[in-house]
Design a protein around this motif. Structure first.
Motif, mmCIF file in Angstrom:
data_model
loop_
_atom_site.group_PDB
_atom_site.id
_atom_site.type_symbol
_atom_site.label_atom_id
_atom_site.label_comp_id
_atom_site.label_asym_id
_atom_site.label_seq_id
_atom_site.Cartn_x
_atom_site.Cartn_y
_atom_site.Cartn_z
ATOM 1 N N VAL A 59 80.102 3.360 94.294
ATOM 2 C CA VAL A 59 78.874 2.772 93.773
ATOM 3 C C VAL A 59 78.844 3.068 92.279
ATOM 4 C CG1 VAL A 59 76.363 2.739 93.890
ATOM 5 C CG2 VAL A 59 77.706 3.148 95.976
ATOM 6 N N ILE A 60 78.644 2.022 91.489
ATOM 7 C CA ILE A 60 78.605 2.155 90.036
ATOM 8 C C ILE A 60 77.225 1.715 89.564
ATOM 9 C CG2 ILE A 60 79.630 1.424 87.854
ATOM 10 C CD1 ILE A 60 82.112 0.595 89.640
ATOM 11 N N CYS A 61 76.576 2.546 88.769
ATOM 12 C CA CYS A 61 75.278 2.167 88.210
ATOM 13 C C CYS A 61 75.180 2.695 86.789
ATOM 14 C CB CYS A 61 74.124 2.651 89.071
ATOM 15 S SG CYS A 61 74.015 4.417 89.306
ATOM 16 N N ILE A 62 74.277 2.089 86.029
ATOM 17 C CA ILE A 62 74.029 2.492 84.646
ATOM 18 C C ILE A 62 72.544 2.765 84.506
ATOM 19 C CG2 ILE A 62 74.126 1.772 82.232
ATOM 20 C CD1 ILE A 62 76.558 0.042 83.004
ATOM 21 N N THR A 63 72.213 3.868 83.842
ATOM 22 C CA THR A 63 70.814 4.230 83.674
ATOM 23 C C THR A 63 70.579 4.781 82.272
ATOM 24 O OG1 THR A 63 68.956 5.371 84.727
ATOM 25 C CG2 THR A 63 71.009 6.601 84.539
ATOM 26 N N ASP A 64 69.330 4.875 81.926
ATOM 27 C CA ASP A 64 68.942 5.453 80.654
ATOM 28 C C ASP A 64 69.187 6.961 80.693
ATOM 29 O OD1 ASP A 64 66.544 6.613 78.782
ATOM 30 O OD2 ASP A 64 67.283 4.661 78.095
ATOM 31 N N PRO A 65 69.674 7.554 79.608
ATOM 32 C CA PRO A 65 69.925 9.002 79.611
ATOM 33 C C PRO A 65 68.700 9.839 80.004
ATOM 34 C CG PRO A 65 70.920 8.013 77.676
ATOM 35 C CD PRO A 65 70.101 6.936 78.337
ATOM 36 N N ALA A 66 67.514 9.396 79.666
ATOM 37 C CA ALA A 66 66.303 10.154 80.003
ATOM 38 C C ALA A 66 66.049 10.189 81.501
ATOM 39 C CB ALA A 66 65.095 9.539 79.287
ATOM 40 N N ARG A 67 66.626 9.259 82.250
ATOM 41 C CA ARG A 67 66.402 9.200 83.698
ATOM 42 C C ARG A 67 67.573 9.770 84.493
ATOM 43 N NH1 ARG A 67 65.709 4.052 85.602
ATOM 44 N NH2 ARG A 67 64.693 4.995 87.366
ATOM 45 N N LEU A 68 68.588 10.275 83.813
ATOM 46 C CA LEU A 68 69.800 10.728 84.481
ATOM 47 C C LEU A 68 69.544 11.848 85.491
ATOM 48 C CD1 LEU A 68 72.875 10.600 84.810
ATOM 49 C CD2 LEU A 68 73.031 12.264 82.937
ATOM 50 N N ASP A 69 68.861 12.908 85.100
ATOM 51 C CA ASP A 69 68.674 14.056 86.000
ATOM 52 C C ASP A 69 67.949 13.694 87.291
ATOM 53 O OD1 ASP A 69 70.153 15.783 84.430
ATOM 54 O OD2 ASP A 69 68.405 16.603 83.400
ATOM 55 N N PRO A 70 66.840 12.953 87.253
ATOM 56 C CA PRO A 70 66.203 12.575 88.527
ATOM 57 C C PRO A 70 67.100 11.721 89.416
ATOM 58 C CG PRO A 70 64.694 12.207 86.697
ATOM 59 C CD PRO A 70 66.026 12.559 86.105
#
Length: 103
Positions: free
Chosen positions: A63-74
């Protein structure tokens, strides 16, 4: 052209855990992901392959996804809650995207 820094998360997980993983990504409000079959590879225990498997138990998916760095930990906390109980690996890398509003 301007680019924007995001985080790319790649998750290799056993097929039976895929549905739970995607539910966790949806709950984390990941705006999109791509699922591809992982056909063969080499891991901690050596070579593996999905060739000749009769059921889903030994199949692996990526599974490949991209997210904003601010949302990475959650997002990673949700991913870990699934991967911790299954065979799998999670990697995180920096990527540049053109359309920041998609992530």
């Amino acid at each position: 052209m301007q680019t924007h820094l995001k985080k790319r998360i790649e998750i290799v997980v056993e097929y039976p855990a895929l549905r739970r993983l995607l539910e966790r990504l949806d709950r984390s409000q990941v705006t999109g992901y791509t699922v591809v079959p992982a056909l063969a590879g080499r891991g901690h225990d050596g070579l593996w392959s999905s060739e000749g498997l009769a059921g889903d138990a030994g199949r692996m998916m990526m599974v490949i996804c991209i997210t904003d760095p601010a949302r990475l930990d959650p997002v990673l906390e949700e991913v870990y809650s699934v991967v911790a109980r299954h065979i799998g690996i999670v990697t995180v890398s920096d990527v540049q995207v053109i359309r920041s509003d998609h992530f």
